[in-house]
Design a protein around this motif. Structure first.
Motif, PDB file in Angstrom:
ATOM      1  N   SER A 140       0.843  -1.188   0.000  1.00  0.00           N
ATOM      2  CA  SER A 140       0.000   0.000   0.000  1.00  0.00           C
ATOM      3  C   SER A 140       0.877   1.236   0.000  1.00  0.00           C
ATOM      4  O   SER A 140       1.876   1.295   0.707  1.00  0.00           O
ATOM      5  CB  SER A 140      -0.883   0.016   1.239  1.00  0.00           C
ATOM      6  OG  SER A 140      -1.756  -1.072   1.230  1.00  0.00           O
ATOM      7  N   SER A 141       0.506   2.229  -0.804  1.00  0.00           N
ATOM      8  CA  SER A 141       1.258   3.477  -0.805  1.00  0.00           C
ATOM      9  C   SER A 141       0.432   4.550  -0.096  1.00  0.00           C
ATOM     10  O   SER A 141      -0.791   4.518  -0.111  1.00  0.00           O
ATOM     11  CB  SER A 141       1.604   3.903  -2.225  1.00  0.00           C
ATOM     12  OG  SER A 141       0.420   4.117  -2.964  1.00  0.00           O
ATOM     13  N   ALA A 197       5.581   3.846   1.228  1.00  0.00           N
ATOM     14  CA  ALA A 197       4.874   2.591   0.974  1.00  0.00           C
ATOM     15  C   ALA A 197       5.139   1.618   2.106  1.00  0.00           C
ATOM     16  O   ALA A 197       6.172   1.681   2.768  1.00  0.00           O
ATOM     17  CB  ALA A 197       5.319   1.983  -0.353  1.00  0.00           C
TER      18      ALA A 197
END
Length: 110
Positions: free
Chosen positions: A35-36, A49
């Protein structure tokens, strides 16, 4: 069994094993991407991230003066980080625990 027959069987089994090994990384590629996260605080835009061992935080000072960006991580000890950035400067910082908070100080320093 003749030498040629043993050689052919060995070569065929080696090709079969290599074929199985070549397929294995493809299944690892099906894992979901990290996930960023992006955001802004004061003079800074930042992003990072999710990592497994470390987290690299990228930042950009959008102000016309030197500013400082700082934050905390979810570590129990040594959970603070800070960076001085020139006007319109960019940089990055590596932390070893998940970033939690961000703050900015115009003209400030760490």
């Amino acid at each position: 069994m003749s030498f040629k027959h043993r050689l052919a069987v060995t070569a065929a089994s080696s090709v079969a094993i290599l074929g199985m090994v070549a397929v294995t990384p493809a299944s690892a590629a099906t894992l979901s991407p990290a996930s960023s996260h992006t955001g802004s605080v004061g003079c800074f835009n930042y992003s990072w991230a999710d990592g497994t061992v470390s987290y690299t935080i990228y930042y950009h000072n959008t102000c016309t003066v030197k500013s400082a960006i700082a934050g905390t991580t979810d570590a129990l000890f040594d959970n603070k980080w800070c960076a001085n950035v020139a006007a319109d400067g960019k940089g990055h910082t590596v932390v070893y625990n998940k970033p939690m908070t961000f703050s900015s100080a115009r003209g400030g320093s760490c």
